[in-house]
Scaffold this active site. Structure first.
Site, PDB file in Angstrom:
ATOM      1  N   CYS A 176       0.861  -1.186   0.000  1.00 16.68           N
ATOM      2  CA  CYS A 176       0.000   0.000   0.000  1.00 16.68           C
ATOM      3  C   CYS A 176       0.895   1.233   0.000  1.00 16.68           C
ATOM      4  O   CYS A 176       1.993   1.214   0.567  1.00 16.68           O
ATOM      5  CB  CYS A 176      -0.878  -0.009   1.243  1.00 16.68           C
ATOM      6  SG  CYS A 176      -2.080   1.315   1.272  1.00 16.68           S
TER       7      CYS A 176
ATOM      8  N   GLU B 277       1.702  -4.987  -5.152  1.00 16.62           N
ATOM      9  CA  GLU B 277       0.641  -5.964  -4.902  1.00 16.62           C
ATOM     10  C   GLU B 277      -0.536  -5.719  -5.825  1.00 16.62           C
ATOM     11  O   GLU B 277      -0.935  -4.587  -6.077  1.00 16.62           O
ATOM     12  CB  GLU B 277       0.195  -5.863  -3.434  1.00 16.62           C
ATOM     13  CG  GLU B 277      -0.791  -6.928  -3.002  1.00 16.62           C
ATOM     14  CD  GLU B 277      -1.065  -6.868  -1.516  1.00 16.62           C
ATOM     15  OE1 GLU B 277      -2.246  -6.921  -1.137  1.00 16.62           O
ATOM     16  OE2 GLU B 277      -0.089  -6.762  -0.748  1.00 16.62           O
TER      17      GLU B 277
END
Length: 443
Positions: A309, A343
């Site tokens: 993130c 990710e």
């Protein structure tokens, strides 16, 4: 940075739509008293009847709403609540501006709504939920280049619907962090005791949050931290990067997730922060190290993810810090001797942020390199995963498939054109200032 509420008053302090309606009503009453045509009286009665028939507005109603730019924009009513002081039909409405990103959703007063534009509420619950799912997964949201989201494709339809319902109304309107008051963008699942707090006060060093300013002031007198609780692994000029182990600093890690969720729509909130390392970027002065943004990564990723993130806080956006954070994540991958990738899945604009970074890095190498170079060699030099290199070069039409293999076609003029389109690279990471060893589990 000001109140999150849209301005509802004119320069002379009179509520515009209410003042106009009052003046209009007075004129009609005067005209009727002077023997004016009965149509005006009938029109006035019709307006009152229509107003009473549509109020209170139902959830799902579509109507035009006056925004902070003074113009009317289409909105959808997401929720409503009774006014503390008012009649039984006096409500505030939580609306979504259908032209804009969800971060601009807000509570508005009745006088901001143009009731003549109310669309008849159709039973569209099923349609709404289908649309909601499509919007969640596929809509290109207007978000800053530094705002990279993790999506929810791993959720089934029922879980996704539950997420949408649970997070539809922003619970915290503003936060105070250091010298900034920041309007929030999205819902964040703070503990229940903070549900009634429209504003929260954060300690900018330990990230503890409180309901009242006096609590923060008392806390600051006792808090002895002047930087994030971790190891400083980079300092160049006034910029510092701290590595925070979620297992060693669990409360800090959780507070950082609560804070980040206020600005990330579909971020998955990880309560188990033990598995993550947080890299917190700070601007430093004589008062301490003030958080600018951060990225997180798993300690052990089987999929070669080097970033989970990433967020740059709103006051620091548009300054190149997001690009710096992406570049930093790849410098760590180089130190690890691994290739990395963010990710998945990425939001549309998350992918654009990365595609911009990959484009600049790869084209810089191709421009300087003499002779042939393979995708494998590019991957070894940059720590960018081969698949990301391939898709980036294909999107730029710089790669062809000949005789069973991919061939890079690097015409200097074409490279210059693409580099110009990719824009500036942001702040440079001075690798000589990075003092870091890859994470190893302590026995």
């Amino acid at each position: 940075m000001g109140s999150i509420d849209a301005p509802t008053t004119t320069e002379n302090g009179t509520t515009q739509s209410h003042a106009a309606a009052t003046a209009d009503g007075d004129q009609k009453r005067l005209a009727s008293a002077n023997g004016a045509p009965a149509e005006m009286t009938l029109e006035s009665e019709a307006t009152k009847k229509r107003r009473s028939s549509v109020l209170p507005l139902e959830v799902g109603t579509r109507v035009m709403c006056r925004w902070r730019d003074g113009k009317y924009h289409p909105v959808k009513v997401i929720e409503r609540r009774k006014m503390h002081f008012g009649g039984p039909d006096d409500y505030e409405y939580y609306v979504h501006y259908t032209e804009f990103n969800r971060r601009l959703d807000e509570w508005v007063k009745l006088e901001q709504l143009d009731l003549d534009s109310v669309e008849t509420v159709v039973d569209e619950k099923v349609e709404d939920k289908v649309t909601s799912l499509k919007m969640t997964r596929h809509q290109k949201r207007k978000i800053d280049e530094t705002h990279v989201e993790v999506g929810h494709e791993e959720l089934d339809a029922a879980s996704l619907r539950e997420h949408e319902e649970f997070t539809k109304v922003k619970n915290i309107a503003t936060i105070e962090l250091g010298r900034y008051e920041i309007e929030t963008w999205y819902f964040s699942p703070f503990p229940p005791e903070y549900n009634e707090s429209l504003k929260l006060y954060f300690c900018e060093f330990c990230l503890n949050f409180m309901k009242r300013k006096e609590q923060l002031q008392r806390h600051m007198r006792k808090c002895d931290l002047k930087h994030p609780p971790g190891d400083e692994i980079y300092r160049s000029g006034t910029l510092s990067m701290f590595e925070v182990d979620g297992k060693k600093n669990k409360v800090y890690g959780q507070n950082l997730c609560y804070l980040a969720k206020l600005f990330l729509d579909h971020k998955t909130l990880y309560y188990d922060v033990d598995l993550f390392l947080f890299y917190v970027l700070c601007e430093c002065d004589d008062r301490g190290c003030h958080m600018v943004g951060y990225f997180s990564k798993e300690k052990h990723s089987e999929e070669s993810y080097n970033l989970a993130c990433i967020l740059t806080l709103p006051p620091y956006q548009r300054k190149g810090y997001g690009k710096f954070l992406i570049a930093f994540s790849y410098e760590l991958s180089k130190k690890e001797g691994k290739v990395g990738t963010p990710e998945r899945p990425l939001s549309d604009l998350g992918l654009l942020s990365y595609r911009g970074y990959w484009t600049r890095v790869l084209l810089d190498i191709l421009k300087k390199h003499k002779g042939n170079i393979s995708i494998k060699e590019l991957s070894d030099m940059t720590a960018i995963k081969a698949e990301d290199i391939l898709t980036t070069l294909q999107s730029l039409e710089l790669i062809q498939y000949r005789k069973g293999q991919h061939v890079i076609c690097a015409d200097p003029k074409v490279l210059d054109r693409h580099l110009k389109a990719a824009g500036r690279g942001g702040l440079e990471v001075d690798v000589s200032k990075l003092i870091w060893t890859p994470y190893k589990e302590q026995s």
